[in-house]
Scaffold this active site. Sequence first.
Site, PDB file in Angstrom:
ATOM      1  CB  SER A 100      -6.266 132.498 100.793  1.00 33.16           C
ATOM      2  OG  SER A 100      -5.510 133.699 100.720  1.00 33.16           O
ATOM      3  CE1 TYR A 139      -3.119 130.615  96.599  1.00 30.72           C
ATOM      4  CE2 TYR A 139      -3.654 132.842  97.306  1.00 30.72           C
ATOM      5  CZ  TYR A 139      -3.295 131.541  97.605  1.00 30.72           C
ATOM      6  OH  TYR A 139      -3.129 131.163  98.918  1.00 30.72           O
TER       7      TYR A 139
HETATM    8  N1  LIG Z   1       1.501 131.163 103.361  1.00 33.89           N
HETATM    9  C1  LIG Z   1       0.549 132.049 103.182  1.00 33.89           C
HETATM   10  O1  LIG Z   1       0.796 133.283 103.279  1.00 33.89           O
HETATM   11  C2  LIG Z   1      -0.851 131.606 102.891  1.00 33.89           C
HETATM   12  C3  LIG Z   1      -1.861 132.565 102.941  1.00 33.89           C
HETATM   13  C4  LIG Z   1      -3.166 132.180 102.664  1.00 33.89           C
HETATM   14  C5  LIG Z   1      -3.458 130.863 102.367  1.00 33.89           C
HETATM   15  N2  LIG Z   1      -2.458 129.952 102.318  1.00 33.89           N
HETATM   16  C6  LIG Z   1      -2.812 128.572 101.956  1.00 33.89           C
HETATM   17  O2  LIG Z   1      -2.266 127.664 102.878  1.00 33.89           O
HETATM   18  C7  LIG Z   1      -2.099 126.398 102.253  1.00 33.89           C
HETATM   19  C8  LIG Z   1      -0.717 125.854 102.584  1.00 33.89           C
HETATM   20  O3  LIG Z   1       0.251 126.695 102.005  1.00 33.89           O
HETATM   21  P1  LIG Z   1       1.641 127.045 102.718  1.00 33.89           P
HETATM   22  O4  LIG Z   1       1.685 128.510 102.857  1.00 33.89           O
HETATM   23  O5  LIG Z   1       1.849 126.178 103.881  1.00 33.89           O
HETATM   24  O6  LIG Z   1       2.621 126.679 101.502  1.00 33.89           O
HETATM   25  P2  LIG Z   1       3.921 125.723 101.416  1.00 33.89           P
HETATM   26  O7  LIG Z   1       4.837 126.001 102.541  1.00 33.89           O
HETATM   27  O8  LIG Z   1       4.428 125.905 100.040  1.00 33.89           O
HETATM   28  O9  LIG Z   1       3.301 124.276 101.578  1.00 33.89           O
HETATM   29  C9  LIG Z   1       2.421 123.783 100.599  1.00 33.89           C
HETATM   30  C10 LIG Z   1       2.142 122.337 100.884  1.00 33.89           C
HETATM   31  O10 LIG Z   1       1.213 121.880  99.885  1.00 33.89           O
HETATM   32  C11 LIG Z   1       1.751 120.684  99.319  1.00 33.89           C
HETATM   33  N3  LIG Z   1       1.355 120.540  97.926  1.00 33.89           N
HETATM   34  C12 LIG Z   1       1.561 121.385  96.879  1.00 33.89           C
HETATM   35  N4  LIG Z   1       1.104 120.844  95.752  1.00 33.89           N
HETATM   36  C13 LIG Z   1       0.602 119.613  96.078  1.00 33.89           C
HETATM   37  C14 LIG Z   1       0.007 118.566  95.340  1.00 33.89           C
HETATM   38  N5  LIG Z   1      -0.179 118.634  94.018  1.00 33.89           N
HETATM   39  N6  LIG Z   1      -0.383 117.457  96.015  1.00 33.89           N
HETATM   40  C15 LIG Z   1      -0.192 117.353  97.338  1.00 33.89           C
HETATM   41  N7  LIG Z   1       0.360 118.306  98.100  1.00 33.89           N
HETATM   42  C16 LIG Z   1       0.765 119.419  97.459  1.00 33.89           C
HETATM   43  C17 LIG Z   1       3.259 120.801  99.453  1.00 33.89           C
HETATM   44  O11 LIG Z   1       3.841 119.493  99.497  1.00 33.89           O
HETATM   45  P3  LIG Z   1       4.594 118.785  98.256  1.00 33.89           P
HETATM   46  O12 LIG Z   1       5.219 119.866  97.444  1.00 33.89           O
HETATM   47  O13 LIG Z   1       5.539 117.888  98.954  1.00 33.89           O
HETATM   48  O14 LIG Z   1       3.530 118.025  97.534  1.00 33.89           O
HETATM   49  C18 LIG Z   1       3.380 121.472 100.817  1.00 33.89           C
HETATM   50  O15 LIG Z   1       3.356 120.527 101.836  1.00 33.89           O
HETATM   51  C19 LIG Z   1      -2.326 126.619 100.757  1.00 33.89           C
HETATM   52  O16 LIG Z   1      -3.616 126.162 100.408  1.00 33.89           O
HETATM   53  C20 LIG Z   1      -2.256 128.132 100.616  1.00 33.89           C
HETATM   54  O17 LIG Z   1      -3.031 128.596  99.538  1.00 33.89           O
HETATM   55  C21 LIG Z   1      -1.166 130.286 102.584  1.00 33.89           C
END
Ligand SMILES: NC(=O)c1ccc[n+]([C@@H]2O[C@H](COP(=O)([O-])OP(=O)(O)OC[C@H]3O[C@@H](n4cnc5c(N)ncnc54)[C@H](OP(=O)(O)O)[C@@H]3O)[C@@H](O)[C@H]2O)c1
Length: 265
Positions: free
Chosen positions: A139, A152
């Site tokens: 991130s 985080y």
């Molecule tokens: N969106 C942003 O602005 C942003 C910015 C920087 C970094 N990121 C990073 O990008 C990555 C993806 O996030 P996103 O933004 O796509 O969020 P999201 O839309 O909430 O998706 C998160 C995904 O992670 C899975 N997940 C959560 N807990 C889990 C667990 N215990 N075991 C297996 N899978 C799990 C969820 O699936 P289930 O709930 O079905 O398990 C979901 O598919 C994360 O690492 C986040 O820190 C996001």
Amino acid sequence: MEIRTGTRAFITGASRGIGRALAVELASRGAILGLAARSTDELQELAATLPGTHHVLECDVADEAAVRTAVDRFVELAGGIDLLVANAGITHYGPFRDQPLEHAKRMTEINWYGTLYTVHHGLPHMLDAAQGHIVVISSGAALRSFPWAAVYGATKAAQRMFAEALRHELSGTGVSLTTVYPGEIATSLHDHEKDTMPDWYRGGPDAAPASELAKRIVRSVERDDRSLTFPPLVRALGILHNLSPKVSDRLLRALRGGTAAPRRD
Ligand SMILES: NC(=O)c1ccc[n+]([C@@H]2O[C@H](COP(=O)([O-])OP(=O)(O)OC[C@H]3O[C@@H](n4cnc5c(N)ncnc54)[C@H](OP(=O)(O)O)[C@@H]3O)[C@@H](O)[C@H]2O)c1
């Protein structure tokens, strides 16, 4: 590594957001996917809409045995792994002093240990084949950590330092690694806390699209980039913060208001 028909990709957190967008992008290139997450209904629904053959793998990445089982099952079904994506993650934003320890532990278990388990169990398969690529979704918070995101940011920095060292360690093995530093991307990451997000936060449905990030991740894998920052402002912030945290604080106050960097010493 070229992404082409038959590329075997294992993605954690494939049910929503960035992982799902990456699954769509990879499937459009003919990849065979291992779709891992806890929500198997969402994964089944995704698999049914994608071109090609894909494997739904129920997996809580905080559970080491579950990660091992999911990775091994995918290798059994697909015959190997070419691309391993450690993406699953969660957030709990809020002042650290008020944060339940349980939230802090859960972020650590999922974001950091989940990455550790995924790479630990996926890497040997790629090393045996002397080829493959790992993507770690960290991130922008690993480049400059923000108030209310202390834990985080720490989990994302752990991923960063792990990935940075590992990319070097893997030189000459045929396996490589790209670290991704997303800024604010329109996903469901903060849906559970959207009414209590800090003032400096500007993400939400109008933030950068996950589909654009997914295209760039694929391009970075194909170019074997060390890292990818998206949107580009994240890169500028990271560089500036390394040069002078004071100056980056000033910039963040100008862009995001005083809550982004309240201390002026
Ligand atoms: N969106 C942003 O602005 C942003 C910015 C920087 C970094 N990121 C990073 O990008 C990555 C993806 O996030 P996103 O933004 O796509 O969020 P999201 O839309 O909430 O998706 C998160 C995904 O992670 C899975 N997940 C959560 N807990 C889990 C667990 N215990 N075991 C297996 N899978 C799990 C969820 O699936 P289930 O709930 O079905 O398990 C979901 O598919 C994360 O690492 C986040 O820190 C996001």
